[in-house]
Motif scaffolding. Structure first.
Motif, PDB file in Angstrom:
ATOM      1  N   ALA A  85       0.841  -1.209   0.000  1.00 38.67           N
ATOM      2  CA  ALA A  85       0.000   0.000   0.000  1.00 38.67           C
ATOM      3  C   ALA A  85       0.872   1.252   0.000  1.00 38.67           C
ATOM      4  CB  ALA A  85      -0.936  -0.012   1.207  1.00 38.67           C
ATOM      5  N   LEU A  88       1.997   1.972  -3.485  1.00 38.38           N
ATOM      6  CA  LEU A  88       0.920   2.555  -4.293  1.00 38.38           C
ATOM      7  C   LEU A  88       0.757   4.046  -3.999  1.00 38.38           C
ATOM      8  CD1 LEU A  88      -1.627  -0.363  -3.934  1.00 38.38           C
ATOM      9  CD2 LEU A  88      -0.639   0.420  -6.098  1.00 38.38           C
ATOM     10  N   LEU A  89       0.847   4.392  -2.727  1.00 35.81           N
ATOM     11  CA  LEU A  89       0.701   5.796  -2.334  1.00 35.81           C
ATOM     12  C   LEU A  89       1.931   6.612  -2.708  1.00 35.81           C
ATOM     13  CD1 LEU A  89      -0.952   5.250   1.165  1.00 35.81           C
ATOM     14  CD2 LEU A  89      -2.096   5.794  -0.983  1.00 35.81           C
ATOM     15  N   ARG A  99      -5.794   5.380   1.505  1.00 34.96           N
ATOM     16  CA  ARG A  99      -4.947   4.285   2.005  1.00 34.96           C
ATOM     17  C   ARG A  99      -5.711   2.971   2.107  1.00 34.96           C
ATOM     18  NH1 ARG A  99      -0.207   3.298   3.574  1.00 34.96           N
ATOM     19  NH2 ARG A  99       0.308   1.668   5.058  1.00 34.96           N
ATOM     20  N   ALA A 102      -5.857   1.365  -1.164  1.00 38.44           N
ATOM     21  CA  ALA A 102      -4.561   0.767  -1.473  1.00 38.44           C
ATOM     22  C   ALA A 102      -4.388  -0.562  -0.734  1.00 38.44           C
ATOM     23  CB  ALA A 102      -3.432   1.735  -1.113  1.00 38.44           C
ATOM     24  N   VAL A 133      -0.645   0.800 -11.864  1.00 42.59           N
ATOM     25  CA  VAL A 133      -0.853  -0.111 -10.734  1.00 42.59           C
ATOM     26  C   VAL A 133      -0.376  -1.508 -11.124  1.00 42.59           C
ATOM     27  CG1 VAL A 133      -2.607  -1.297  -9.322  1.00 42.59           C
ATOM     28  CG2 VAL A 133      -2.736   1.185  -9.669  1.00 42.59           C
TER      29      VAL A 133
END
Length: 161
Positions: A85, A88-89, A99, A102, A133
């Motif tokens: 996660a 991804l952020l 969040r 994610a 992604v």
């Protein structure tokens, strides 16, 4: 049998009282149809993130959502979900406020499921960021997840004349 991770938006739309807003009503119908027509064809799983999210809000709505989730297997918590996660952020594929979204992607990818089913097209099934992604998941050795919406399984209107 392929596995489908059910994200919270599916439960919310499938169990909500009918909306008078046309776009929302369409999403509700798609979620219900997917559940009725498609879910028996797959191993459907969820996560504790979904259960926690579905447990918030109006108690009647919570009860309906949890009733739909009650028989689904819950993925084991994976300690690497936070790290995925974070990636991804950090790459701005989702904003910091997303969040939890994610974490849904991370949990599904780490569990090796084939599909993440969502109607959250703002942060999860967003065509503008999905290629990036998928590229990130591939870099992390987590390729194979397809993020999709119910309509992609349903194909089109039920009764075409």
């Amino acid at each position: 049998m392929d596995t489908v991770y059910i994200e919270t938006s599916i439960m919310s739309h499938a169990t909500a009282k009918p909306s008078s807003h046309p776009a929302t009503a369409v999403l509700q119908e798609q979620a219900k149809r997917w559940w009725d027509e498609q879910s028996p064809r797959y191993e459907v799983v969820t996560s504790q993130f979904v259960i926690d999210e579905a447990s918030r809000g109006d108690l009647v709505a919570v009860s309906r959502r949890l009733a739909l989730l009650k028989d689904l297997p819950v993925l084991s918590a994976n300690p690497d979900a936070e790290s995925v996660a974070d990636h991804l952020l950090a790459r701005s594929l989702m904003p910091p406020t997303a969040r939890l979204d994610a974490l849904h992607v991370a949990s599904a990818a780490l569990a090796g499921v084939q599909y993440l089913l969502t109607q959250n097209c703002t942060h999860i099934a967003n065509a503008h960021v999905l290629p990036r992604v998928y590229r990130l998941l591939d870099e992390l050795g987590l390729s194979g997840l397809l993020i999709c919406t119910p309509v992609e399984f349903l194909g089109g209107p039920k009764d075409v004349t």
